[in-house]
Design a protein around this motif. Structure first.
Motif, PDB file in Angstrom:
ATOM      1  N   HIS A 108      13.024 -79.261   5.346  1.00 43.55           N
ATOM      2  CA  HIS A 108      12.921 -78.222   4.306  1.00 43.55           C
ATOM      3  C   HIS A 108      12.959 -76.838   4.945  1.00 43.55           C
ATOM      4  O   HIS A 108      12.300 -76.597   5.959  1.00 43.55           O
ATOM      5  N   VAL A 109      13.706 -75.924   4.327  1.00 41.35           N
ATOM      6  CA  VAL A 109      13.849 -74.563   4.842  1.00 41.35           C
ATOM      7  C   VAL A 109      13.621 -73.578   3.697  1.00 41.35           C
ATOM      8  O   VAL A 109      14.072 -73.800   2.571  1.00 41.35           O
ATOM      9  N   ARG A 110      12.902 -72.500   4.003  1.00 42.19           N
ATOM     10  CA  ARG A 110      12.733 -71.400   3.052  1.00 42.19           C
ATOM     11  C   ARG A 110      12.911 -70.089   3.812  1.00 42.19           C
ATOM     12  O   ARG A 110      12.968 -70.072   5.044  1.00 42.19           O
ATOM     13  N   CYS A 111      13.000 -68.993   3.079  1.00 40.41           N
ATOM     14  CA  CYS A 111      13.214 -67.704   3.736  1.00 40.41           C
ATOM     15  C   CYS A 111      11.977 -66.824   3.639  1.00 40.41           C
ATOM     16  O   CYS A 111      11.114 -67.018   2.784  1.00 40.41           O
ATOM     17  N   ARG A 112      11.926 -65.868   4.540  1.00 42.02           N
ATOM     18  CA  ARG A 112      10.904 -64.823   4.546  1.00 42.02           C
ATOM     19  C   ARG A 112      11.631 -63.497   4.728  1.00 42.02           C
ATOM     20  O   ARG A 112      12.482 -63.375   5.604  1.00 42.02           O
ATOM     21  N   ILE A 113      11.291 -62.515   3.888  1.00 46.36           N
ATOM     22  CA  ILE A 113      11.894 -61.191   3.948  1.00 46.36           C
ATOM     23  C   ILE A 113      10.799 -60.187   4.275  1.00 46.36           C
ATOM     24  O   ILE A 113       9.750 -60.177   3.625  1.00 46.36           O
ATOM     25  N   SER A 114      11.050 -59.341   5.281  1.00 45.77           N
ATOM     26  CA  SER A 114      10.068 -58.336   5.694  1.00 45.77           C
ATOM     27  C   SER A 114      10.740 -56.987   5.874  1.00 45.77           C
ATOM     28  O   SER A 114      11.919 -56.910   6.196  1.00 45.77           O
ATOM     29  N   THR A 115       9.951 -55.920   5.692  1.00 41.22           N
ATOM     30  CA  THR A 115      10.409 -54.561   5.973  1.00 41.22           C
ATOM     31  C   THR A 115       9.300 -53.818   6.706  1.00 41.22           C
ATOM     32  O   THR A 115       8.138 -54.226   6.661  1.00 41.22           O
ATOM     33  N   ASN A 116       9.672 -52.723   7.362  1.00 43.38           N
ATOM     34  CA  ASN A 116       8.665 -51.974   8.130  1.00 43.38           C
ATOM     35  C   ASN A 116       8.374 -50.582   7.561  1.00 43.38           C
ATOM     36  O   ASN A 116       7.683 -49.803   8.198  1.00 43.38           O
ATOM     37  N   LYS A 117       8.915 -50.271   6.381  1.00 46.47           N
ATOM     38  CA  LYS A 117       8.662 -48.962   5.769  1.00 46.47           C
ATOM     39  C   LYS A 117       8.569 -49.090   4.250  1.00 46.47           C
ATOM     40  O   LYS A 117       8.965 -50.096   3.678  1.00 46.47           O
ATOM     41  N   THR A 118       8.091 -48.031   3.627  1.00 48.21           N
ATOM     42  CA  THR A 118       8.042 -47.964   2.165  1.00 48.21           C
ATOM     43  C   THR A 118       9.282 -47.234   1.658  1.00 48.21           C
ATOM     44  O   THR A 118      10.075 -46.723   2.433  1.00 48.21           O
ATOM     45  N   GLY A 119       9.430 -47.162   0.356  1.00 47.33           N
ATOM     46  CA  GLY A 119      10.533 -46.421  -0.250  1.00 47.33           C
ATOM     47  C   GLY A 119      11.802 -47.234  -0.436  1.00 47.33           C
ATOM     48  O   GLY A 119      12.846 -46.688  -0.768  1.00 47.33           O
ATOM     49  N   ILE A 120      11.728 -48.536  -0.238  1.00 44.25           N
ATOM     50  CA  ILE A 120      12.890 -49.405  -0.422  1.00 44.25           C
ATOM     51  C   ILE A 120      13.008 -49.735  -1.903  1.00 44.25           C
ATOM     52  O   ILE A 120      12.022 -50.060  -2.560  1.00 44.25           O
ATOM     53  N   VAL A 121      14.233 -49.654  -2.424  1.00 46.44           N
ATOM     54  CA  VAL A 121      14.471 -49.905  -3.834  1.00 46.44           C
ATOM     55  C   VAL A 121      15.556 -50.962  -3.966  1.00 46.44           C
ATOM     56  O   VAL A 121      16.566 -50.905  -3.278  1.00 46.44           O
TER      57      VAL A 121
END
Length: 133
Positions: A108-121
């Motif tokens: 089984h595989v799933r994804c993880r999404i990460s960012t290092n800043k705010t202000g993403i739309v």
């Protein structure tokens, strides 16, 4: 087949998922059975609507795997998108990241999404692209 995507209709690791703000989230589509695909699958993250990412921001797409679908661990493959000194925008359907699913991936595989800043739309879809053989 150049620039064509072959995917299972309605199967997503993330569907219209809002990009996280200075944090990480697991894809809202859950997991898929991807083990034993022998390297014939890539995971694609594409803009579901217009996406705007501030300057010098990192967006990280990772894969997590599990044999029993209860405990997931990070797999040693990821794709980091780092924006330039200006705001970067993606139109609906534009590809942000692409990852191979290893031939020895857990069942089984799933994804993880990460960012290092705010202000993403914006929102993204994450899905599998089956490679022609």
């Amino acid at each position: 087949m150049y620039k064509h995507t072959l995917r299972v209709n309605g199967e997503y690791l993330a569907k219209a998922q809002t990009l996280p703000s200075n944090s990480g989230v697991v894809g809202n589509g859950g997991s898929i059975k991807a083990g034993s695909t022998m390297g014939a699958v890539e995971v694609v993250m594409a803009a579901a609507d217009e996406v705007s990412i501030p300057a010098e921001t990192q967006v990280l797409l990772q894969l997590e795997g599990s044999d029993d679908k209860s405990v997931f661990t990070l797999m040693p493959v990821n794709h980091v998108v780092t924006t330039s000194a200006d705001v970067t925008t993606y139109k609906e359907g534009d590809e942000l990241a692409r990852l191979p699913v290893a031939s020895n991936a857990p069942k089984h595989v799933r994804c993880r999404i990460s960012t290092n800043k705010t202000g993403i739309v914006g929102t993204v879809d994450v899905f599998c692209d089956f490679l022609p053989r």
